[in-house]
Design a protein around this motif. Structure first.
Motif, PDB file in Angstrom:
ATOM      1  N   THR A   1       0.950  -1.286   0.134  1.00 34.82           N
ATOM      2  CA  THR A   1      -0.006  -0.031  -0.112  1.00 34.82           C
ATOM      3  C   THR A   1       0.674   1.193   0.169  1.00 34.82           C
ATOM      4  O   THR A   1       0.608   2.062  -0.630  1.00 34.82           O
ATOM      5  CB  THR A   1      -0.907   0.070   1.055  1.00 34.82           C
ATOM      6  N   ASN A   2       1.876   1.339   0.987  1.00 32.93           N
ATOM      7  CA  ASN A   2       2.685   2.527   0.900  1.00 32.93           C
ATOM      8  C   ASN A   2       3.692   2.567  -0.368  1.00 32.93           C
ATOM      9  O   ASN A   2       3.844   3.737  -0.785  1.00 32.93           O
ATOM     10  CB  ASN A   2       3.851   2.332   2.172  1.00 32.93           C
ATOM     11  N   ALA A   3       3.947   1.446  -0.986  1.00 34.96           N
ATOM     12  CA  ALA A   3       4.991   1.521  -2.152  1.00 34.96           C
ATOM     13  C   ALA A   3       4.129   2.101  -3.237  1.00 34.96           C
ATOM     14  O   ALA A   3       4.707   2.893  -4.022  1.00 34.96           O
ATOM     15  CB  ALA A   3       5.336   0.144  -2.310  1.00 34.96           C
ATOM     16  N   TRP A   4       2.679   1.703  -3.156  1.00 39.27           N
ATOM     17  CA  TRP A   4       2.196   2.482  -4.433  1.00 39.27           C
ATOM     18  C   TRP A   4       1.952   3.847  -4.372  1.00 39.27           C
ATOM     19  O   TRP A   4       1.864   4.606  -5.335  1.00 39.27           O
ATOM     20  CB  TRP A   4       0.644   1.757  -4.348  1.00 39.27           C
ATOM     21  N   MET A   5       1.788   4.577  -2.857  1.00 41.50           N
ATOM     22  CA  MET A   5       2.005   5.795  -2.731  1.00 41.50           C
ATOM     23  C   MET A   5       3.202   6.470  -3.106  1.00 41.50           C
ATOM     24  O   MET A   5       3.373   7.614  -3.659  1.00 41.50           O
ATOM     25  CB  MET A   5       1.498   6.163  -1.315  1.00 41.50           C
ATOM     26  N   GLN A   6       4.316   5.555  -2.905  1.00 39.70           N
ATOM     27  CA  GLN A   6       5.608   6.187  -3.284  1.00 39.70           C
ATOM     28  C   GLN A   6       5.873   5.862  -4.934  1.00 39.70           C
ATOM     29  O   GLN A   6       6.735   6.929  -5.529  1.00 39.70           O
ATOM     30  CB  GLN A   6       6.687   5.360  -2.560  1.00 39.70           C
TER      31      GLN A   6
ATOM     32  N   THR B   1      12.058   9.595   7.018  1.00 44.35           N
ATOM     33  CA  THR B   1      12.757   9.694   5.636  1.00 44.35           C
ATOM     34  C   THR B   1      11.864   9.428   4.610  1.00 44.35           C
ATOM     35  O   THR B   1      11.836  10.158   3.520  1.00 44.35           O
ATOM     36  CB  THR B   1      13.777   8.877   5.718  1.00 44.35           C
ATOM     37  N   ALA B   2      10.979   8.235   4.540  1.00 44.33           N
ATOM     38  CA  ALA B   2      10.449   7.763   3.409  1.00 44.33           C
ATOM     39  C   ALA B   2       9.141   8.802   3.221  1.00 44.33           C
ATOM     40  O   ALA B   2       8.745   9.302   2.140  1.00 44.33           O
ATOM     41  CB  ALA B   2       9.920   6.219   3.708  1.00 44.33           C
ATOM     42  N   GLU B   3       8.431   9.068   4.465  1.00 45.33           N
ATOM     43  CA  GLU B   3       7.385   9.897   4.250  1.00 45.33           C
ATOM     44  C   GLU B   3       7.531  11.234   3.972  1.00 45.33           C
ATOM     45  O   GLU B   3       6.692  12.217   3.314  1.00 45.33           O
ATOM     46  CB  GLU B   3       6.489   9.688   5.571  1.00 45.33           C
ATOM     47  N   VAL B   4       8.514  11.883   4.540  1.00 47.28           N
ATOM     48  CA  VAL B   4       8.720  13.274   4.406  1.00 47.28           C
ATOM     49  C   VAL B   4       9.283  13.579   3.005  1.00 47.28           C
ATOM     50  O   VAL B   4       9.162  14.506   2.371  1.00 47.28           O
ATOM     51  CB  VAL B   4       9.735  13.782   5.463  1.00 47.28           C
ATOM     52  N   GLY B   5      10.142  12.425   2.706  1.00 40.50           N
ATOM     53  CA  GLY B   5      10.756  12.401   1.369  1.00 40.50           C
ATOM     54  C   GLY B   5       9.693  12.511   0.002  1.00 40.50           C
ATOM     55  O   GLY B   5      10.099  13.142  -1.093  1.00 40.50           O
ATOM     56  N   ARG B   6       8.479  11.856   0.384  1.00 40.94           N
ATOM     57  CA  ARG B   6       7.731  11.701  -0.473  1.00 40.94           C
ATOM     58  C   ARG B   6       6.829  12.854  -0.921  1.00 40.94           C
ATOM     59  O   ARG B   6       6.235  13.267  -1.925  1.00 40.94           O
ATOM     60  CB  ARG B   6       6.595  10.880  -0.372  1.00 40.94           C
ATOM     61  N   GLN B   7       6.865  14.014   0.240  1.00 39.44           N
ATOM     62  CA  GLN B   7       6.293  15.296   0.010  1.00 39.44           C
ATOM     63  C   GLN B   7       6.922  16.171  -1.172  1.00 39.44           C
ATOM     64  O   GLN B   7       7.970  15.997  -1.433  1.00 39.44           O
ATOM     65  CB  GLN B   7       6.198  16.083   1.346  1.00 39.44           C
ATOM     66  N   PRO B   8       6.133  17.126  -1.655  1.00 39.59           N
ATOM     67  CA  PRO B   8       4.833  17.398  -1.261  1.00 39.59           C
ATOM     68  C   PRO B   8       3.719  16.688  -1.639  1.00 39.59           C
ATOM     69  O   PRO B   8       2.276  17.096  -2.045  1.00 39.59           O
ATOM     70  CB  PRO B   8       4.438  18.815  -1.854  1.00 39.59           C
ATOM     71  N   TRP B   9       4.020  15.203  -2.247  1.00 39.48           N
ATOM     72  CA  TRP B   9       3.097  14.419  -3.001  1.00 39.48           C
ATOM     73  C   TRP B   9       2.342  13.445  -1.573  1.00 39.48           C
ATOM     74  O   TRP B   9       3.115  13.146  -0.810  1.00 39.48           O
ATOM     75  CB  TRP B   9       3.643  13.610  -3.807  1.00 39.48           C
ATOM     76  N   LEU B  10       1.054  13.390  -1.753  1.00 35.44           N
ATOM     77  CA  LEU B  10       0.465  12.166  -1.034  1.00 35.44           C
ATOM     78  C   LEU B  10       0.784  10.840  -1.801  1.00 35.44           C
ATOM     79  O   LEU B  10       1.099   9.784  -1.238  1.00 35.44           O
ATOM     80  CB  LEU B  10      -0.997  12.431  -0.791  1.00 35.44           C
ATOM     81  N   VAL B  11       0.312  10.836  -3.005  1.00 31.41           N
ATOM     82  CA  VAL B  11       0.677   9.794  -3.979  1.00 31.41           C
ATOM     83  C   VAL B  11       1.375  10.360  -5.097  1.00 31.41           C
ATOM     84  O   VAL B  11       0.898  11.348  -5.804  1.00 31.41           O
ATOM     85  CB  VAL B  11      -0.560   9.315  -4.679  1.00 31.41           C
ATOM     86  N   TYR B  12       2.801   9.867  -4.942  1.00 30.52           N
ATOM     87  CA  TYR B  12       3.781  10.748  -5.664  1.00 30.52           C
ATOM     88  C   TYR B  12       3.571  10.691  -7.353  1.00 30.52           C
ATOM     89  O   TYR B  12       3.114  10.022  -8.076  1.00 30.52           O
ATOM     90  CB  TYR B  12       4.863   9.811  -5.554  1.00 30.52           C
ATOM     91  N   GLY B  13       3.599  11.945  -7.663  1.00 30.43           N
ATOM     92  CA  GLY B  13       3.132  12.636  -9.144  1.00 30.43           C
ATOM     93  C   GLY B  13       1.726  12.544  -9.371  1.00 30.43           C
ATOM     94  O   GLY B  13       1.287  12.920 -10.614  1.00 30.43           O
ATOM     95  N   LEU B  14       0.769  12.140  -8.365  1.00 29.59           N
ATOM     96  CA  LEU B  14      -0.709  12.122  -8.854  1.00 29.59           C
ATOM     97  C   LEU B  14      -1.364  12.995  -7.823  1.00 29.59           C
ATOM     98  O   LEU B  14      -2.434  13.677  -8.473  1.00 29.59           O
ATOM     99  CB  LEU B  14      -1.233  10.531  -8.699  1.00 29.59           C
ATOM    100  N   LEU B  15      -1.335  12.775  -6.784  1.00 28.89           N
ATOM    101  CA  LEU B  15      -2.051  13.871  -5.518  1.00 28.89           C
ATOM    102  C   LEU B  15      -1.255  14.346  -4.536  1.00 28.89           C
ATOM    103  O   LEU B  15      -0.616  13.724  -3.878  1.00 28.89           O
ATOM    104  CB  LEU B  15      -2.919  12.976  -5.116  1.00 28.89           C
TER     105      LEU B  15
END
Length: 456
Positions: free
Chosen positions: A147-152, A378-392
């Motif tokens: 689930t988390n990997a799909w968001m990344q 690191t993983a969650e802050v690094g994904r910002q500003p995206w909730l779903v990377y590149g999509l949302l």
């Protein structure tokens, strides 16, 4: 960032950080319990069985606290992150449902049999129950990581006419390359945590000269497992995870490394303080060319700095991301050093008498929890500003009707409840460790004559 968004992020960060203290221990313990049960069967030695029962009780308490702190996480998708749930529910709903229906029930059902059914299951049946608890625990971890990997790294989806996403390939979701390495890195991290906790308890028994036989057993299994897992955490799991970030989230990778300017032959930073305003790293200690080599296997390879990306693509908390990453790396390196020395002392037959090392091992138990938490930050802050990377974007995922005041009220409520839970958990843990496996041995010995007498 508006107030409601900030409060929602703080609430989710606080609740999930507290929650993950428990699963990271139980997932690693599940493997160690299978090891102890296998040794009990292989050597026909009941001491390993008592040790497995002792750690099974620690597992049971941690599992209980993990469940009651995990339930609010699911509800927060609907209460605080409703637009995210509507946008991504067609994808992440699959794995979250499978985690609850398959993995959780497998783990919880056989945990009950493991804790209370030894006499009815028999020797091999009880061993099988420990294996199924392990499988349920690690399967649960896989569905959450997917689930988390799909968001990344979103894969296997289509965008519907209403703007939401739906699953187009179940297997693409389940075998997401990001998920494979993230899962191996995460689960290995849980093994580091559990084995160092086991080592710490073993060192405590030896230093207090109580339950020395079990203390030596825990130390031996704990330091060997922790040493192997610490090396695996760096290579290949951590290395491959970092390469995925460099390939798919290059701005986050640059921020993690404190790299503001694009460089050929980029250095790896050991320590330094990021100055975001002036786009530089103060007082750095570096290894020349090492970052280029570790990332692209070429000493002079170009590594893009933050200047290569639009400002709106930068992670919004660069110092937090940078320090979390370096805390994780620093503690992981320390674990390799400590456990390698401990294994050397064990091999030479000196570990059980080396009180200085026993003190280090006993006091080391909080640090794997800190390292794992820093890794997730690191993983969650690094994904910002995206909730779903590149999509949302994260700002587009909140619930529009939940105000900052509502969020703050429930955040304070969670803080109060979790403080009480933390005190209760520490009390129960201390009581179990104080009783130790010897208490189980005494109970077992006392019950045998009664049973034999009853049969006579």
């Amino acid at each position: 960032m508006d107030d409601a968004l900030a409060i929602n992020r703080w609430q989710f960060t606080f609740t999930i950080t507290f929650h993950y203290l428990f699963p990271q221990l139980t997932m690693g313990l599940a493997l160690l319990i299978v090891m102890l049960k296998s040794l009990a069967v292989w050597k026909n030695d009941d001491r390993f069985n008592r040790a497995a029962q002792f750690w099974g009780k620690v597992f049971g308490i941690s599992f209980f606290f993990g469940v009651i702190t995990g339930i609010p996480m699911e509800f927060q998708f609907g209460t605080n992150w409703a637009r995210f749930a509507r946008f991504a529910g067609g994808v992440i709903g699959q794995t979250l449902a499978m985690e609850g229906v398959f993995a959780f029930f497998l783990e919880s059902s056989f945990l009950g049999l493991f804790l209370f059914g030894e006499k009815r299951l028999g020797r091999w049946g009880h061993w099988l129950a420990s294996v199924l608890v392990f499988l349920g625990s690690w399967l649960s971890g896989y569905f959450i990581i997917v689930t988390n990997a799909w968001m990344q790294h979103p894969v296997g989806y289509i965008v519907a006419s209403d703007g939401s996403v739906h699953l187009s390939s179940f297997w693409a979701l389940l075998l997401n390359p990001w998920a494979i390495w993230q899962y191996l890195h995460n689960m290995n991290g849980s093994v580091v945590t559990a084995s160092l906790v086991m080592t710490s308890v073993g060192a405590y028994y030896l230093l207090s000269r109580e339950q020395v036989e079990y203390g030596q057993m825990f130390l031996k299994l704990g330091v060997i497992t922790a040493c192997i897992a610490s090396f695996l955490q760096a290579m290949p799991t951590g290395d491959m995870q970092a390469k995925l970030v460099a390939r798919h989230q290059p701005a986050a990778f640059a921020a993690m490394e404190g790299l503001f300017k694009t460089e050929q032959g980029a250095a790896m930073v050991i320590i330094g303080q990021p100055d975001v305003e002036n786009q530089r790293l103060d007082n750095p200690i570096m290894i020349p060319n090492m970052l280029s080599f570790l990332t692209y296997q070429r000493w002079g390879a170009e590594v893009k700095g933050l200047e290569a990306f639009p400002r709106e693509e930068w992670p919004d908390h660069i110092p937090l991301l940078y320090y979390s990453y370096h805390i994780m790396i620093g503690l992981g390196t320390i674990f390799i050093g400590i456990t390698s020395i401990a294994v050397f002392l064990l091999w030479r037959g000196w570990l059980f008498q080396s009180r200085w090392m026993l003190w280090i091992l006993m006091l080391s138990f909080p640090f794997p929890f800190i390292a794992n938490t820093a890794g997730w930050v690191t993983a969650e802050v690094g994904r910002q500003p995206w909730l779903v990377y590149g999509l949302l974007r994260t700002s587009q995922g909140t619930s529009p009707l939940v105000s900052a005041g509502n969020g703050l009220f429930t955040l304070l409520g969670f803080m109060g409840m979790y403080t009480i839970l933390a005190i209760l958990f520490l009390f129960l843990m201390w009581r179990e460790i104080d009783h130790g496996p010897k208490a189980l041995e005494s109970t077992h010995d006392q019950s045998q004559p009664e049973q034999e007498g009853g049969k006579a």
